[in-house]
Every structure is written in C-alpha cells, then in structure tokens.
Scaffold this motif. Sequence first.
Motif, PDB file in Angstrom:
ATOM      1  N   THR A   4       2.630  17.102   1.490  1.00 25.42           N
ATOM      2  CA  THR A   4       1.955  16.527   0.322  1.00 25.42           C
ATOM      3  C   THR A   4       0.451  16.780   0.391  1.00 25.42           C
ATOM      4  O   THR A   4      -0.172  17.127  -0.627  1.00 25.42           O
ATOM      5  N   TYR A 132       4.983  17.130  -9.489  1.00 28.39           N
ATOM      6  CA  TYR A 132       5.364  16.920  -8.089  1.00 28.39           C
ATOM      7  C   TYR A 132       5.674  15.448  -7.852  1.00 28.39           C
ATOM      8  O   TYR A 132       6.672  15.098  -7.235  1.00 28.39           O
ATOM      9  N   TYR A 133       4.815  14.573  -8.379  1.00 30.55           N
ATOM     10  CA  TYR A 133       5.023  13.147  -8.159  1.00 30.55           C
ATOM     11  C   TYR A 133       6.158  12.583  -9.005  1.00 30.55           C
ATOM     12  O   TYR A 133       6.604  11.461  -8.759  1.00 30.55           O
ATOM     13  N   SER A 134       6.642  13.349  -9.978  1.00 30.72           N
ATOM     14  CA  SER A 134       7.797  12.875 -10.744  1.00 30.72           C
ATOM     15  C   SER A 134       9.045  12.842  -9.868  1.00 30.72           C
ATOM     16  O   SER A 134      10.038  12.208 -10.216  1.00 30.72           O
ATOM     17  N   ILE A 136       9.058  11.504  -6.979  1.00 28.05           N
ATOM     18  CA  ILE A 136       8.900  10.400  -6.021  1.00 28.05           C
ATOM     19  C   ILE A 136       9.983   9.349  -6.196  1.00 28.05           C
ATOM     20  O   ILE A 136      10.394   8.707  -5.245  1.00 28.05           O
ATOM     21  N   SER A 143       8.193   7.929  -0.383  1.00 22.99           N
ATOM     22  CA  SER A 143       7.173   7.610  -1.378  1.00 22.99           C
ATOM     23  C   SER A 143       5.849   7.241  -0.733  1.00 22.99           C
ATOM     24  O   SER A 143       4.784   7.658  -1.203  1.00 22.99           O
ATOM     25  N   MET A 146       4.125  10.288   0.520  1.00 24.41           N
ATOM     26  CA  MET A 146       3.656  11.115  -0.597  1.00 24.41           C
ATOM     27  C   MET A 146       2.366  10.547  -1.182  1.00 24.41           C
ATOM     28  O   MET A 146       1.457  11.298  -1.540  1.00 24.41           O
ATOM     29  N   VAL A 147       2.297   9.239  -1.289  1.00 25.02           N
ATOM     30  CA  VAL A 147       1.098   8.615  -1.859  1.00 25.02           C
ATOM     31  C   VAL A 147      -0.093   8.797  -0.915  1.00 25.02           C
ATOM     32  O   VAL A 147      -1.177   9.222  -1.330  1.00 25.02           O
ATOM     33  N   GLY A 150      -1.139  12.382  -0.698  1.00 19.64           N
ATOM     34  CA  GLY A 150      -1.852  12.768  -1.907  1.00 19.64           C
ATOM     35  C   GLY A 150      -3.300  12.305  -1.882  1.00 19.64           C
ATOM     36  O   GLY A 150      -4.210  13.042  -2.289  1.00 19.64           O
TER      37      GLY A 150
END
Lengths: 270, 113
Positions: A4, A132-134, A136, A143, A146-147, A150
């Motif tokens: 990410t 990309y975050y869709s 998650i 998640s 990923m956050v 990011g």
Amino acid sequence: MLTTVIIILREFLEAALLISLLSVLHLKFFSKKIWIIAAVVVGGIGSFGYANSFATISNCFEGNGQEVITGLSLLITGGCLAMQIAYLNILYRQPAHLTTANNTALFVATIVSAAFIIVMAIVREGAEILLYYSTINVQPGNSASMVIGGMIGAGLGVCTGVLSFVVIDQLRLKSFVITITLLLAFMAAGLIAEAIQLFIQAGWIMGSESVWDSSSLIPEPSVAGQLLYAIFSYEATPTREEVLAWLTSMFSLVCLLLWIHNRQQIGGQK
Amino acid sequence: MRTGIGIFLLYISSMLPVYADEVVYQLKITNHLFYPDTIEVPAGVRFKLLIDNQDATPEEFESFELNREKVIMGQSKTSVFIGPLKAGIYPFFGEFNPETAQGKIIASTPPNK
C-alpha cells in the motif's frame, strides 16, 4: 502494508512534484495562493467523480476509454506545461510585461493552464487511489494496514513535493529559471511520450519493439526508477514511438525558447 | 524543409495501425489470481490480450517490462495491445493484489526461423 505504501507513494509522487514545481514558479512572481488551493480542491472532487464514472469511461471508445481520456489529458497537460515554460522565460527577462494590459491575457491563461495541470494530475492519480481503496471492504483483515500504509505513502509523497519546493525556492533567480525550465520541459516531454504509449496500448498506434533496455542500470520498480518516472516518465524499455515523441517534444520546446529569446532581442533593439 | 516535413509525416503514418487479423489471447482474474499465469506468444508479433476480471473488485493489470497498465473494474472485461516483443520473459502483476496476482508472458522465436 508495504504494498500500500508503494502504491500510494507512486500515485502521489507525480502529482506532488507537479504541484510543487508550479507552486514555486507562480508564487515567485505572484503571491496569491488561493488558485493553487482551489485547484487542489477541484482536483480532489474531480477524482471522486472520475472514480465513480470509471466503468462508464472505460467502456467508451470500444473499451479503450481509459487510454484515450488519459492520453488526451496528458497531451493537453504537456501543452500547458509548455505554456508555463514560455511564461517563465518571458517573465524572467521582462517582468514589467506582467503589469501591462497587453499581457494580462497571457497572465490569466497561464494561471488557468497551471490550475488545469494540477486538477488533471490529482484527478488521474486520485481516482486510481480511490479505486484501490474500493477493495478495502472485501479485505477487512487488511483494512488497518491499507489505511496506515496509505497515510505513510501519502506523507512521503507530500514530503517529497515540499522538499522540492523548498530546495528550488532557495535558488538564485537565474538558476531558478533554468532549473524550473528544465524540469518542466522533461516532464512535458515525458507526459507526451506516456500519452503515445497509451495510444499504443489502445491499438490506435502501432508499437515497435523496445529500442533499449536500461532495467539493469535503473530498474523501474526501484526508488530511483519511480522518482525518474515521476519526473521524466522514465521507461526502461521504451519503444521507438515513445522515444520519437519525447525527442520531438523536447525539440519543439527548444524551438519555443529560441523564438522567445529572438523576439525579446528584437524587442530590445527597437 | 518541406522534404523533411514530408518524410516525417510519412514516418508517422507508418505508426497507424494495420487492421489485419488480430492475434488474441485470453486472461482471467479469479480470486486475485491470473489464469493462465503463463502465456506463450511468438516474438515479433503484436497481439491483443483480453482480460476478464471475474472478481467483484477492480484490479490493475500492470507490467514494467511490457509498459502496460490498466485498471479493470470488477465483473468486467477489457483489452490491451501488447508487442511486438523481443524474445524473453515479461512478468506482469495485479497492482492491487501483487502478492497473489502474478503471471508472465514468454515471447519466443518460432523454431523454423
């Protein structure tokens, strides 16, 4: 998380460098910041709209919508960057022209085109981040990483942009003009070459085999490769068409600068 | 000058696509995996790669070696033109799921050449 970080950093880097170069250029000669902030906000809103319409856009032009829309936006961005280069080199030698009524149109057009460049960069890169975050929602276990990844990636991208701004802003005027001119010229040529590559991908232009392979020197996935990609749209294995597009763009920019220099010399002799 | 421009335009026109029979290969994305994960193609031939993303989420087909990058929305298909390629191995991956979505294209010169 590292995946990410890399994905977000790559998307942020190109936009961050463009915004920092345009900001340092215009803030040097014009102190208002509001148009930069407005362009960033509009770009952010635009990226949501683009991401939401992505399926529809992708299906346009017989399934080549992504390539066509992105390619056209890159071509226009390249042209707008050329306008920034022209404006800077006109302004550098004759700053009084900025205040004359004759060049108000040039001034406004340059600000509008700079805003367009920022908006397009954020829309392009922001939409990809949103897509990309869709994913998650279907990866609940990932998640958090990923956050956080990011945020790290975005932070690194923004820091790179801020660092570029600070370093370039410290330069003396002549070095400043040369540095900005060179960086914007390389970016413009790189974006136009990237547009050609997209049209090849869409099948609109016949591609050829790669002209050279520099991946052993500077691999594209490396930090240096990604930085060079953000500035020059570096490709380790460019096709003949991409190289031709890059060279033609640079040649055109050189001709533009020579024409500006000639006009100013003629103007100075009158 | 005019001769130079004419030669340049002629050269540019050689880049326009020729609509001969297209060579097409299929690639499927299921559960963030590519099927097949290896595609063998002849070197020196331009081909179309049809990508069918059967997952619910988008995936980005990407390859540094191929200079290709395209987002494929969930439950949808798209295509990319690739090549002509020199003989060699060209890895590709799904940028949104790089740990699992991996594959390669192997371009080889036909044995009778």
